[in-house]
Design a protein around this motif. Structure first.
Motif, PDB file in Angstrom:
ATOM      1  N   ILE A 284       0.829  -1.329   0.205  1.00 59.67           N
ATOM      2  CA  ILE A 284      -0.096   0.015  -0.131  1.00 59.67           C
ATOM      3  C   ILE A 284       0.875   1.237   0.019  1.00 59.67           C
ATOM      4  CG2 ILE A 284      -1.771   1.254   1.381  1.00 59.67           C
ATOM      5  CD1 ILE A 284      -2.770  -1.037   2.342  1.00 59.67           C
ATOM      6  N   GLU A 285       1.889   1.210   0.729  1.00 56.12           N
ATOM      7  CA  GLU A 285       2.776   2.159   0.828  1.00 56.12           C
ATOM      8  C   GLU A 285       3.546   2.575  -0.671  1.00 56.12           C
ATOM      9  OE1 GLU A 285       4.543   3.496   4.353  1.00 56.12           O
ATOM     10  OE2 GLU A 285       2.467   3.180   4.979  1.00 56.12           O
ATOM     11  N   GLU A 286       3.690   1.430  -1.213  1.00 61.36           N
ATOM     12  CA  GLU A 286       4.305   1.621  -2.570  1.00 61.36           C
ATOM     13  C   GLU A 286       3.401   2.195  -3.688  1.00 61.36           C
ATOM     14  OE1 GLU A 286       5.907  -2.364  -3.702  1.00 61.36           O
ATOM     15  OE2 GLU A 286       7.477  -2.152  -2.208  1.00 61.36           O
ATOM     16  N   PHE A 287       2.134   1.685  -3.609  1.00 64.47           N
ATOM     17  CA  PHE A 287       1.028   2.461  -4.348  1.00 64.47           C
ATOM     18  C   PHE A 287       0.802   3.904  -3.919  1.00 64.47           C
ATOM     19  CE2 PHE A 287      -0.658  -2.216  -4.611  1.00 64.47           C
ATOM     20  CZ  PHE A 287      -0.469  -2.182  -6.072  1.00 64.47           C
ATOM     21  N   ALA A 288       0.760   4.076  -2.999  1.00 61.99           N
ATOM     22  CA  ALA A 288       0.932   5.694  -2.259  1.00 61.99           C
ATOM     23  C   ALA A 288       1.860   6.453  -2.801  1.00 61.99           C
ATOM     24  CB  ALA A 288       0.715   5.603  -0.819  1.00 61.99           C
ATOM     25  N   GLU A 289       3.011   5.975  -3.255  1.00 60.80           N
ATOM     26  CA  GLU A 289       3.917   6.896  -3.874  1.00 60.80           C
ATOM     27  C   GLU A 289       3.507   7.465  -5.222  1.00 60.80           C
ATOM     28  OE1 GLU A 289       7.608   4.569  -4.055  1.00 60.80           O
ATOM     29  OE2 GLU A 289       7.612   4.689  -2.012  1.00 60.80           O
ATOM     30  N   GLY A 290       2.639   6.771  -5.940  1.00 61.66           N
ATOM     31  CA  GLY A 290       1.994   7.234  -7.067  1.00 61.66           C
ATOM     32  C   GLY A 290       0.773   7.910  -7.237  1.00 61.66           C
ATOM     33  N   ARG A 292      -1.505  11.499  -6.494  1.00 66.24           N
ATOM     34  CA  ARG A 292      -1.285  12.888  -7.107  1.00 66.24           C
ATOM     35  C   ARG A 292      -0.774  13.764  -5.999  1.00 66.24           C
ATOM     36  NH1 ARG A 292      -6.022  15.456 -10.048  1.00 66.24           N
ATOM     37  NH2 ARG A 292      -5.783  13.794 -11.522  1.00 66.24           N
ATOM     38  N   PHE A 293      -1.489  13.440  -4.622  1.00 66.50           N
ATOM     39  CA  PHE A 293      -1.189  14.308  -3.617  1.00 66.50           C
ATOM     40  C   PHE A 293      -0.333  13.456  -2.590  1.00 66.50           C
ATOM     41  CE2 PHE A 293      -5.330  15.524  -5.150  1.00 66.50           C
ATOM     42  CZ  PHE A 293      -4.944  16.803  -5.691  1.00 66.50           C
ATOM     43  N   HIS A 294       0.756  14.279  -2.296  1.00 69.48           N
ATOM     44  CA  HIS A 294       1.581  13.486  -1.081  1.00 69.48           C
ATOM     45  C   HIS A 294       0.846  13.056   0.215  1.00 69.48           C
ATOM     46  CE1 HIS A 294       1.950  17.794   0.591  1.00 69.48           C
ATOM     47  NE2 HIS A 294       2.296  17.042   1.683  1.00 69.48           N
ATOM     48  N   ASP A 295      -0.014  14.081   0.482  1.00 68.56           N
ATOM     49  CA  ASP A 295      -0.843  13.841   1.755  1.00 68.56           C
ATOM     50  C   ASP A 295      -1.975  13.138   1.649  1.00 68.56           C
ATOM     51  OD1 ASP A 295      -1.807  15.709   0.737  1.00 68.56           O
ATOM     52  OD2 ASP A 295      -2.292  16.989   2.383  1.00 68.56           O
ATOM     53  N   CYS A 296      -2.196  12.206   0.465  1.00 68.43           N
ATOM     54  CA  CYS A 296      -3.429  11.383   0.202  1.00 68.43           C
ATOM     55  C   CYS A 296      -3.833  10.707   1.364  1.00 68.43           C
ATOM     56  CB  CYS A 296      -3.235  10.867  -1.351  1.00 68.43           C
ATOM     57  SG  CYS A 296      -4.771  10.114  -1.592  1.00 68.43           S
ATOM     58  N   ALA A 297      -5.094  10.740   1.591  1.00 64.49           N
ATOM     59  CA  ALA A 297      -5.713   9.785   2.520  1.00 64.49           C
ATOM     60  C   ALA A 297      -6.332   8.618   1.907  1.00 64.49           C
ATOM     61  CB  ALA A 297      -6.958  10.549   3.436  1.00 64.49           C
ATOM     62  N   PRO A 302      -8.783  12.616  -5.988  1.00 60.43           N
ATOM     63  CA  PRO A 302      -8.535  12.198  -7.511  1.00 60.43           C
ATOM     64  C   PRO A 302      -7.104  12.055  -7.414  1.00 60.43           C
ATOM     65  CG  PRO A 302      -8.587  14.771  -6.919  1.00 60.43           C
ATOM     66  CD  PRO A 302      -9.027  14.051  -5.722  1.00 60.43           C
ATOM     67  N   GLY A 303      -6.649  11.081  -8.332  1.00 63.16           N
ATOM     68  CA  GLY A 303      -5.556  10.664  -8.809  1.00 63.16           C
ATOM     69  C   GLY A 303      -4.925   9.746  -7.833  1.00 63.16           C
ATOM     70  N   CYS A 304      -5.623   9.013  -6.863  1.00 60.36           N
ATOM     71  CA  CYS A 304      -5.202   8.250  -5.826  1.00 60.36           C
ATOM     72  C   CYS A 304      -4.967   6.881  -6.439  1.00 60.36           C
ATOM     73  CB  CYS A 304      -6.330   7.994  -4.922  1.00 60.36           C
ATOM     74  SG  CYS A 304      -5.657   6.758  -3.593  1.00 60.36           S
ATOM     75  N   ALA A 305      -3.484   6.787  -6.226  1.00 54.19           N
ATOM     76  CA  ALA A 305      -2.915   5.245  -6.833  1.00 54.19           C
ATOM     77  C   ALA A 305      -3.606   4.268  -6.048  1.00 54.19           C
ATOM     78  CB  ALA A 305      -1.456   5.325  -7.084  1.00 54.19           C
ATOM     79  N   VAL A 306      -3.735   4.275  -4.771  1.00 57.26           N
ATOM     80  CA  VAL A 306      -4.407   3.319  -3.856  1.00 57.26           C
ATOM     81  C   VAL A 306      -5.758   3.008  -4.357  1.00 57.26           C
ATOM     82  CG1 VAL A 306      -4.822   2.626  -1.512  1.00 57.26           C
ATOM     83  CG2 VAL A 306      -2.848   3.841  -1.931  1.00 57.26           C
ATOM     84  N   LEU A 307      -6.667   3.610  -4.609  1.00 61.75           N
ATOM     85  CA  LEU A 307      -7.857   3.460  -4.954  1.00 61.75           C
ATOM     86  C   LEU A 307      -7.827   2.810  -6.210  1.00 61.75           C
ATOM     87  CD1 LEU A 307      -9.834   6.734  -3.560  1.00 61.75           C
ATOM     88  CD2 LEU A 307      -9.495   4.143  -2.487  1.00 61.75           C
ATOM     89  N   GLU A 308      -6.909   3.348  -6.993  1.00 62.87           N
ATOM     90  CA  GLU A 308      -6.898   2.932  -8.450  1.00 62.87           C
ATOM     91  C   GLU A 308      -6.389   1.217  -8.240  1.00 62.87           C
ATOM     92  OE1 GLU A 308      -4.344   3.452 -12.903  1.00 62.87           O
ATOM     93  OE2 GLU A 308      -4.458   4.765 -11.139  1.00 62.87           O
ATOM     94  N   ALA A 309      -5.673   0.928  -7.286  1.00 67.58           N
ATOM     95  CA  ALA A 309      -5.219  -0.475  -7.356  1.00 67.58           C
ATOM     96  C   ALA A 309      -6.364  -1.301  -6.736  1.00 67.58           C
ATOM     97  CB  ALA A 309      -4.131  -0.622  -6.187  1.00 67.58           C
ATOM     98  N   ILE A 310      -7.282  -0.808  -5.912  1.00 64.63           N
ATOM     99  CA  ILE A 310      -8.409  -1.314  -5.585  1.00 64.63           C
ATOM    100  C   ILE A 310      -9.070  -1.719  -6.662  1.00 64.63           C
ATOM    101  CG2 ILE A 310     -10.620  -1.393  -4.335  1.00 64.63           C
ATOM    102  CD1 ILE A 310      -8.300  -1.872  -2.400  1.00 64.63           C
ATOM    103  N   GLU A 311      -9.724  -0.506  -7.771  1.00 67.01           N
ATOM    104  CA  GLU A 311     -10.516  -0.961  -8.873  1.00 67.01           C
ATOM    105  C   GLU A 311      -9.910  -1.822  -9.707  1.00 67.01           C
ATOM    106  OE1 GLU A 311     -10.760   3.008 -10.304  1.00 67.01           O
ATOM    107  OE2 GLU A 311     -12.056   3.664  -8.867  1.00 67.01           O
ATOM    108  N   THR A 312      -8.632  -2.090  -9.925  1.00 67.09           N
ATOM    109  CA  THR A 312      -7.872  -2.807 -10.827  1.00 67.09           C
ATOM    110  C   THR A 312      -7.810  -4.169 -10.300  1.00 67.09           C
ATOM    111  OG1 THR A 312      -5.735  -2.244 -10.136  1.00 67.09           O
ATOM    112  CG2 THR A 312      -6.995  -1.074 -11.998  1.00 67.09           C
TER     113      THR A 312
END
Length: 368
Positions: A284-290, A292-297, A302-312
């Protein structure tokens, strides 16, 4: 003559307990005072059993029992104890700990409890007789990583899952929840896997952790090659065990290394384990590096790589839910002991509340 300096660390009588040149150097000032080195193998009601070069001694802990529960002497500590002839004998100090396994107490007070010190491997025992609780395993592993020790998950009672495909599936589930952690299946009854665990334990000090009924005492006896720890049957109604082990005991293993057996843990509350949580959920921490925002919750940004990983499907929703839960719990326990962090959290709550109110006002304006 300073006994500890008269022998090399490798030939020292305490070498089998983990004594080495670094401990010898740290202990040197105490040796100059005539004190003896020893390792605590058990603590009980203001007294502790300490193994010294001259054998096991019983010593009073009055000088190493401060009000801070994280600074009390515990099993696994290396200590400076009075020499023979002193009546009563006291533990005068303990050496700085290399690692420490700490959890929060089950009480409402903001206190941590140290379970074992100077541990190299934190062995989390999980019974295959019950349905796997992956969230609990992740909780244990967060504390293990935070302690500074290398976690190991041992799936006990493997003989109760004779089907190889089913067992492999269970192992895979645990491995997916424990990145970077060895997962070993063991049957103490059949002896399967005991040699693998013994080889791991031979590399230093291991602490055995888990719930009652996980088979820790049976596993300890298998590693020791004899029935040293009492064993009781689990209850048929729920598969849970009784607290066979009531104190933390340090035992020397015949194949090398030492083992600290602990009582079954009903609760494993986090204690300032932010780094450990990050290691348990490394993907999850690795996904979070992608993001858009460094303090993404990772909630709706928008642009949350973690949520995108959930969707895929690259990240299970269960993992993200568990990650969020442990982060919230850890933040809560840290905030209870850190006034500045409490103020920052309150400020953040007010900021989010203001944003929410502004959004509602804007929505009402549009509806008019």
């Amino acid at each position: 003559m300073n006994f500890s300096s008269s022998l090399s660390a490798s030939s020292h009588p305490l070498a089998s307990l983990g004594w080495d040149e670094e401990w010898e150097a740290v202990f040197s000032p105490y040796g100059a005072q005539g004190l003896l080195p020893g390792r605590v193998v058990r603590v009980d009601r203001g007294q502790c059993d300490v193994v010294t070069a001259g054998g096991a001694v019983r010593a009073d802990t009055a000088f190493v029992t401060p009000h801070d529960p994280l600074r009390v002497v515990c099993t696994g500590d290396w200590v400076a104890v009075d020499p023979a002839g002193a009546v009563p004998r006291y533990v005068r100090a303990y050496l700085p700990r290399r690692t420490a396994f700490v959890r929060s107490t089950s009480s409402k007070r903001s206190e941590g409890q140290i379970l074992a010190a100077n541990v190299d491997h934190a062995v989390v025992a999980v019974s295959l007789a019950l349905e796997l609780d992956l969230a609990r395993i992740e909780r244990f592993l967060a504390l293990a990583w935070e302690s500074g020790a290398q976690p190991v998950v041992v799936l006990t009672k493997a003989d109760l899952v004779p089907d190889g495909a089913t067992r492999a599936h269970l192992v895979q589930d645990v491995e997916n929840s424990a990145p970077g952690v060895p997962v070993v299946t063991v049957s103490a009854r059949d002896g399967d896997g005991v040699d693998v665990l013994a080889a791991i334990a031979a590399g230093g000090t291991s602490v055995l952790l888990g719930q009652s009924g996980a088979g820790k005492s049976t596993l300890a006896n298998a590693l020791l090659g004899e029935d040293v720890m009492d064993v009781q049957a689990t209850r048929d109604v729920d598969g849970k065990g009784r607290h066979t082990t009531t104190t933390r005991n340090l035992l020397v293993l015949p194949g090398g290394g030492v083992l600290i057996d602990t009582p079954g843990l009903r609760g494993v509350g986090l204690w300032d384990a932010g780094t450990g949580v990050g290691q348990v959920f490394a993907e999850i921490e690795e996904f979070a590096e992608g993001c858009r925002f460094h303090d993404c919750a990772h909630e709706s940004e928008p642009g949350c790589a973690v949520l995108e990983a959930i969707e895929t499907g690259d990240l299970p929703q269960r993992r993200l839910d568990s990650y969020r839960k442990l982060l919230r719990e850890n933040q809560y326990i840290v905030a209870k002991t850190d006034a500045r962090l409490r103020a920052e959290i309150r400020k953040d709550w007010k900021r989010k509340g203001a944003i929410g109110r502004a959004a509602m006002e804007a929505k009402r304006g549009r509806l008019r």
